[in-house]
Design a protein around this motif. Structure first.
Motif, mmCIF file in Angstrom:
data_model
loop_
_atom_site.group_PDB
_atom_site.id
_atom_site.type_symbol
_atom_site.label_atom_id
_atom_site.label_comp_id
_atom_site.label_asym_id
_atom_site.label_seq_id
_atom_site.Cartn_x
_atom_site.Cartn_y
_atom_site.Cartn_z
ATOM 1 N N ARG A 2 0.820 -1.201 0.000
ATOM 2 C CA ARG A 2 0.000 0.000 0.000
ATOM 3 C C ARG A 2 0.862 1.262 0.000
ATOM 4 N N ASP A 3 0.222 2.382 -0.393
ATOM 5 C CA ASP A 3 0.863 3.696 -0.351
ATOM 6 C C ASP A 3 2.132 3.770 -1.184
ATOM 7 N N ILE A 4 2.146 3.083 -2.301
ATOM 8 C CA ILE A 4 3.289 3.139 -3.204
ATOM 9 C C ILE A 4 2.779 3.422 -4.607
ATOM 10 N N ALA A 5 3.505 4.247 -5.344
ATOM 11 C CA ALA A 5 3.132 4.553 -6.723
ATOM 12 C C ALA A 5 4.394 4.489 -7.584
ATOM 13 N N VAL A 6 4.329 3.704 -8.637
ATOM 14 C CA VAL A 6 5.459 3.563 -9.564
ATOM 15 C C VAL A 6 5.053 4.149 -10.912
ATOM 16 N N GLU A 50 1.206 12.034 -0.136
ATOM 17 C CA GLU A 50 1.641 11.213 0.995
ATOM 18 C C GLU A 50 1.965 9.774 0.595
ATOM 19 N N ARG A 51 2.286 9.562 -0.670
ATOM 20 C CA ARG A 51 2.639 8.218 -1.131
ATOM 21 C C ARG A 51 4.138 8.125 -1.389
ATOM 22 N N ASP A 52 4.632 6.902 -1.399
ATOM 23 C CA ASP A 52 6.025 6.618 -1.720
ATOM 24 C C ASP A 52 6.114 6.484 -3.238
#
Length: 207
Positions: A2-6, A50-52
């Motif tokens: 969760r909370d990750i965007a590539v 607020e995402r990685d």
């Protein structure tokens, strides 16, 4: 996860898709457009707040255009309040640039590399081997180099990784491309989870 965007730039989206497949996350969409005056615009089309955020972009031809894309992606992620921004750059082309120690000289790094490979083949042949296998980290070949290498009867295999895309029309039966997506995915996972990335490069303990 969760909370990750590539996100991927336009340099090597296929590698980004492989990395995301190993991570078990979707590849977030991005749009690269061009104005009438040839200027670029980049839009990250997924929530970054607020995402990685991880931005995957090797610097391959056209190097300058892909570099500007990457800088714009970083700016867009920063403006979208990403908690953290990590650039994943499988190939940094400028690291291979020649040093210009005198004025008005050419910087022929790729040409020299190609000629060096051919010279090594000649030296190996002097030793009388029955077959030769060529291996390199990046699939960066000067114009016609893959074809010339593939035409050598004693060259059985040419091995490289997919840190940069090798044009489909340059592929041959002797070319074998190994994927680095599992290694990149594990590095991304470790960064996201706050684990050591350097541990990936440590030698395993002897039994």
């Amino acid at each position: 996860m969760r909370d990750i965007a590539v996100f991927s730039g336009s340099a090597h989206p296929r590698l980004a898709e492989e990395v995301c497949a190993h991570l078990g996350v979707p590849l977030s969409p991005a749009r690269v457009s061009r104005f009438a005056n040839d200027c670029l615009e980049v839009q990250l089309r997924a929530n970054c707040r607020e995402r990685d955020v991880f931005l995957l972009q090797p610097l391959v031809r056209p190097v300058q255009e892909h570099l500007v894309e990457l800088l714009m992606m970083c700016d867009a992620a920063r403006g979208a309040s990403a908690a953290r921004i990590t650039v994943v750059m499988p190939h940094y082309s400028y690291a291979r640039s020649d040093k210009k120690d005198t004025p008005r000289i050419s910087l022929g790094g790729r040409l020299v590399a190609d000629l060096t490979v051919l010279e090594l083949l000649d030296r190996l042949r002097e030793l009388g081997p029955r077959s030769i296998r060529v291996a390199c980290t990046h699939g960066l070949f000067a114009a016609g180099a893959l074809k010339r290498l593939g035409e050598q009867p004693d060259v059985l295999e040419i091995v490289c990784t997919n840190t940069v895309p090798v044009p489909e029309d340059e592929h041959s039966e002797k070319l074998r491309v190994l994927s680095i997506a599992p290694a990149l995915a594990e590095a991304v996972r470790r960064i996201h989870d706050g684990e050591s990335v350097s541990a990936l490069f440590e030698q395993p303990a002897e039994a």
